[in-house]
Design a protein around this motif. Structure first.
Motif, short mmCIF file in Angstrom:
data_model
loop_
_atom_site.label_atom_id
_atom_site.label_comp_id
_atom_site.label_asym_id
_atom_site.label_seq_id
_atom_site.Cartn_x
_atom_site.Cartn_y
_atom_site.Cartn_z
N PRO A 116 39.28 29.74 41.33
CA PRO A 116 39.54 31.10 40.84
C PRO A 116 40.44 31.13 39.60
CG PRO A 116 39.76 31.01 43.22
CD PRO A 116 39.63 29.60 42.74
N ASN A 117 41.42 30.23 39.52
CA ASN A 117 42.28 30.19 38.34
C ASN A 117 41.47 29.84 37.10
OD1 ASN A 117 44.53 30.84 39.82
ND2 ASN A 117 45.23 28.74 40.07
N ALA A 118 40.54 28.88 37.24
CA ALA A 118 39.69 28.52 36.11
C ALA A 118 38.80 29.69 35.71
CB ALA A 118 38.84 27.30 36.47
N LEU A 119 38.27 30.40 36.72
CA LEU A 119 37.43 31.55 36.41
C LEU A 119 38.24 32.65 35.72
CD1 LEU A 119 35.27 31.77 39.67
CD2 LEU A 119 34.58 30.94 37.40
N LEU A 120 39.47 32.83 36.17
CA LEU A 120 40.32 33.83 35.51
C LEU A 120 40.62 33.44 34.07
CD1 LEU A 120 42.87 34.68 38.35
CD2 LEU A 120 41.10 36.17 37.40
N GLY A 121 40.81 32.12 33.84
CA GLY A 121 41.02 31.66 32.48
C GLY A 121 39.80 31.91 31.60
N LEU A 122 38.62 31.65 32.14
CA LEU A 122 37.39 31.92 31.39
C LEU A 122 37.23 33.41 31.12
CD1 LEU A 122 34.91 29.46 33.17
CD2 LEU A 122 35.89 29.24 30.88
N LEU A 123 37.58 34.21 32.11
CA LEU A 123 37.50 35.66 31.92
C LEU A 123 38.43 36.12 30.81
CD1 LEU A 123 36.51 38.46 32.80
CD2 LEU A 123 38.35 38.48 34.51
N GLY A 124 39.66 35.57 30.80
CA GLY A 124 40.59 35.93 29.72
C GLY A 124 40.07 35.52 28.36
N GLY A 125 39.45 34.32 28.29
CA GLY A 125 38.87 33.89 27.02
C GLY A 125 37.73 34.78 26.58
N ALA A 126 36.88 35.22 27.54
CA ALA A 126 35.76 36.10 27.21
C ALA A 126 36.27 37.45 26.70
CB ALA A 126 34.88 36.29 28.43
N ILE A 127 37.32 37.96 27.33
CA ILE A 127 37.90 39.23 26.88
C ILE A 127 38.45 39.09 25.47
CG2 ILE A 127 39.77 40.87 27.29
CD1 ILE A 127 39.39 40.38 30.29
N ALA A 128 39.11 37.96 25.19
CA ALA A 128 39.65 37.74 23.85
C ALA A 128 38.54 37.67 22.80
CB ALA A 128 40.48 36.45 23.82
N ILE A 129 37.42 37.02 23.14
CA ILE A 129 36.30 36.93 22.19
C ILE A 129 35.69 38.30 21.93
CG2 ILE A 129 33.95 36.04 21.91
CD1 ILE A 129 34.86 33.51 23.34
N VAL A 130 35.54 39.10 22.99
CA VAL A 130 35.00 40.46 22.81
C VAL A 130 35.94 41.29 21.94
CG1 VAL A 130 34.41 42.60 24.00
CG2 VAL A 130 33.65 40.40 24.94
N ALA A 131 37.25 41.18 22.19
CA ALA A 131 38.22 41.92 21.38
C ALA A 131 38.17 41.46 19.94
CB ALA A 131 39.62 41.73 21.96
N TRP A 132 38.04 40.16 19.72
CA TRP A 132 37.91 39.61 18.36
C TRP A 132 36.68 40.17 17.68
CZ3 TRP A 132 36.34 33.77 17.69
CH2 TRP A 132 36.14 33.50 16.32
N TRP A 133 35.54 40.15 18.38
CA TRP A 133 34.30 40.68 17.81
C TRP A 133 34.45 42.16 17.45
CZ3 TRP A 133 31.24 44.68 19.62
CH2 TRP A 133 30.03 44.86 18.97
N ALA A 134 35.04 42.93 18.34
CA ALA A 134 35.20 44.36 18.09
C ALA A 134 36.12 44.62 16.91
CB ALA A 134 35.73 45.05 19.34
N ALA A 135 37.19 43.82 16.78
CA ALA A 135 38.17 44.04 15.72
C ALA A 135 37.59 43.79 14.34
CB ALA A 135 39.39 43.15 15.95
#
Length: 257
Positions: free
Chosen positions: A8-27
């Motif tokens: 679950p910690n690894a999945l949470l890390g991947l989720l955080g990375g995905a959120i950062a990429i989406v935020a980067w794309w939107a910005a």
């Protein structure tokens, strides 16, 4: 149980990375649209440019050059910083005499030495090695000094009571006692090295990730530039993970705290 937590910690890390990429794309995409200038720095452009950089070995050769500079500079920093830290932690008189000067030098940004390094050593690898080594010496020396200061005095007294030679004391008492602290210093040094590396490689060298950033900018290849930035982050993260794993391994060995 521990393995089930890691997943679950690894999945949470991947989720955080995905959120950062989406935020980067939107910005970079939403303000000016998909065809705007800033959108050229989007993750999609970076991922599209990355295979081309890798395919012609253009990127790999620059990665190898940067890793070589980091390894050489870290080696020199170990040669200088570990004995210096040992002397600081072992001798109160040495620490009292030289600590103020060393603390003064430590607070000087390595990048402020760039003009002096170029004028003294010329443009090329020697100036880069000097800047990187200067940056990495301080965390290594401070961590080593802390390790020596925290060695259990009972082990030192035991070695002395057994008439151990200086070499035997060094190898059987001090080296195991400071190993984990030195590796902590190595991890900190790698982080600083990786930060200083990119601007240092803008000193006229013709290889390395810092050079590649300038080259992509001059070619107006903004997708390539963003891909190089992502590569810098990924490699730095991998190096930190390796240093952290080594620190945990040594810290879990018998005789380590």
């Amino acid at each position: 149980m521990q393995r089930s937590r890691r997943l679950p910690n690894a999945l949470l890390g991947l989720l955080g990375g995905a959120i950062a990429i989406v935020a980067w794309w939107a910005a970079v995409t939403l303000p000016g649209g998909a065809d705007g200038f800033v959108a050229q720095f989007s993750p999609l452009h970076a991922l599209a440019a990355l295979p081309g950089l890798v395919a012609d070995e253009h990127l790999l050769s620059h990665v190898a050059a940067s890793l070589r500079r980091v390894a050489v500079s870290l080696g020199w920093a170990l040669v200088v910083g570990v004995p210096l830290g040992f002397a600081l932690g072992r001798s109160k008189r040495f620490e009292t005499t030289f600590s103020p000067t060393l603390q003064f030098l430590r607070m000087i940004s390595p990048l402020s030495w760039m003009p002096i390094a170029v004028m003294s050593l010329g443009i090329g690898d020697r100036a880069v090695y000097f800047l990187l080594t200067f940056a990495a010496v301080w965390p290594l020396s401070m961590s080593t000094a802390a390790g020596v200061a925290h060695i259990d005095r009972r082990w030192v007294q035991l070695g002395e009571s057994l008439a151990a030679t200086r070499l035997e004391m060094l190898w059987h008492v001090y080296v195991p006692g400071v190993a984990s602290h030195v590796l902590t210093g190595v991890r900190l040094a790698i982080g600083i090295l990786w930060i200083v590396l990119v601007p240092a490689e803008m000193l006229g060298v013709s290889s390395g990730l810092g050079y590649l950033v300038l080259d992509a900018r001059d070619r107006l290849a903004y997708g390539d530039l963003t891909a190089v930035v992502l590569t810098i982050g990924a490699l730095g993260f991998a190096l930190d993970c390796a240093a952290r794993a080594a620190r945990k391994f040594v810290g879990g060995m018998p005789g380590q705290d």
